[in-house]
Design a protein around this motif. Structure first.
Motif, short mmCIF file in Angstrom:
data_model
loop_
_atom_site.label_atom_id
_atom_site.label_comp_id
_atom_site.label_asym_id
_atom_site.label_seq_id
_atom_site.Cartn_x
_atom_site.Cartn_y
_atom_site.Cartn_z
N THR A 115 13.75 10.33 -0.21
CA THR A 115 15.13 10.24 -0.68
C THR A 115 15.16 10.13 -2.20
O THR A 115 14.50 9.28 -2.78
N ALA A 116 15.91 11.01 -2.81
CA ALA A 116 16.07 10.98 -4.27
C ALA A 116 16.90 9.77 -4.69
O ALA A 116 16.74 9.26 -5.80
N GLU A 117 17.77 9.31 -3.80
CA GLU A 117 18.63 8.16 -4.13
C GLU A 117 17.80 6.92 -4.44
O GLU A 117 18.14 6.15 -5.34
N TYR A 118 16.75 6.71 -3.67
CA TYR A 118 15.89 5.55 -3.89
C TYR A 118 15.27 5.61 -5.28
O TYR A 118 15.20 4.62 -6.00
N ALA A 119 14.82 6.80 -5.67
CA ALA A 119 14.22 6.97 -7.00
C ALA A 119 15.26 6.73 -8.09
O ALA A 119 14.95 6.13 -9.13
N VAL A 120 16.49 7.16 -7.87
CA VAL A 120 17.55 6.98 -8.87
C VAL A 120 17.91 5.50 -9.01
O VAL A 120 18.12 5.01 -10.13
N GLY A 150 6.41 10.12 -13.05
CA GLY A 150 5.50 10.05 -11.90
C GLY A 150 6.01 9.17 -10.79
O GLY A 150 5.97 9.54 -9.61
N TYR A 151 6.51 7.99 -11.15
CA TYR A 151 7.01 7.09 -10.12
C TYR A 151 8.32 7.59 -9.51
O TYR A 151 8.56 7.40 -8.32
N SER A 152 9.16 8.20 -10.31
CA SER A 152 10.42 8.72 -9.76
C SER A 152 10.14 9.83 -8.75
O SER A 152 10.69 9.82 -7.65
N LEU A 153 9.27 10.76 -9.12
CA LEU A 153 8.91 11.83 -8.18
C LEU A 153 8.14 11.28 -6.98
O LEU A 153 8.37 11.69 -5.84
N GLY A 154 7.24 10.35 -7.23
CA GLY A 154 6.46 9.76 -6.14
C GLY A 154 7.32 9.00 -5.15
O GLY A 154 7.16 9.13 -3.94
N PRO A 205 0.76 -1.25 0.00
CA PRO A 205 0.00 0.00 0.00
C PRO A 205 0.79 1.31 0.00
O PRO A 205 0.23 2.35 -0.30
N ALA A 206 2.07 1.31 0.27
CA ALA A 206 2.81 2.57 0.37
C ALA A 206 2.65 3.47 -0.86
O ALA A 206 2.35 4.66 -0.71
N PRO A 207 2.82 2.96 -2.09
CA PRO A 207 2.71 3.85 -3.24
C PRO A 207 1.34 3.88 -3.93
O PRO A 207 1.23 4.29 -5.07
#
Length: 174
Positions: free
Chosen positions: A130-135, A119-123, A72-74
């Motif tokens: 943390t931006a690192e997780y998105a990267v 959308g998913y990167s920003l979300g 459910p987090a995202p």
């Protein structure tokens, strides 16, 4: 007397694609930073076939429910991102390029892939702070969006799903 109840048929097809989206959201291939899912194939295919409203429901609400049941987090990121992705694909495929559906579908899934990845990167950056997780997840998001886009176009045109859907919508019901 025969009648063509297109609304009922569209609702039924949308429900089937939503169930497929939820099912494909229930498992993923583990990758660094999360999982790789195949739900984009169902979202892109449904969006090419359906109108923007039903496409949003299949993509957004279907992904929301898949996340709600399994991770459910995202789920709100999925609702917005996949919903907009599907609506944009549908707009390109069914409205903006109505005379050239294949061109519209290809253009739409490319635009949809950009929407999904962004959308998913920003979300993810927002949800996990943390931006690192998105990267870390970015290459897998690009792969997931690409596989879904290609699968949607291939299923609709070379495999004949678009022709079958059009025939179904034009059939008369008893």
């Amino acid at each position: 007397m025969m009648k063509n109840n297109t609304a009922t048929k569209k609702l039924t097809v949308a429900a089937l694609f939503m169930a497929l989206n939820i099912a494909l959201s229930s498992f993923g291939v583990p990758v660094p930073g999360g999982h790789f899912y195949l739900c984009d194939a169902a979202i892109c295919t449904a969006a090419i076939l359906l109108d923007p409203f039903y496409a949003f429901v299949v993509g957004g609400v279907g992904s929301f429910l898949g996340d709600f049941f399994f991770y459910p987090a995202p789920m709100f990121v999925s609702l917005v991102t996949h919903g907009i992705q599907a609506a944009v694909i549908s707009l390109f495929a069914n409205r903006l390029f109505a005379g050239k559906p294949k061109t519209g579908a290809v253009t739409g899934v490319i635009a949809g892939a950009f929407i999904m990845v962004t959308g998913y990167s920003l979300g993810r950056a927002f949800i996990y702070s943390t931006a690192e997780y998105a990267v870390i997840k970015l290459p897998y998001e690009i792969l997931q969006a690409s596989v879904g886009a290609v699968a949607g176009v291939v299923l609709c045109y070379p495999c004949g799903l678009h022709k079958l859907y059009t025939k179904l919508m034009n059939e008369q019901l008893p």
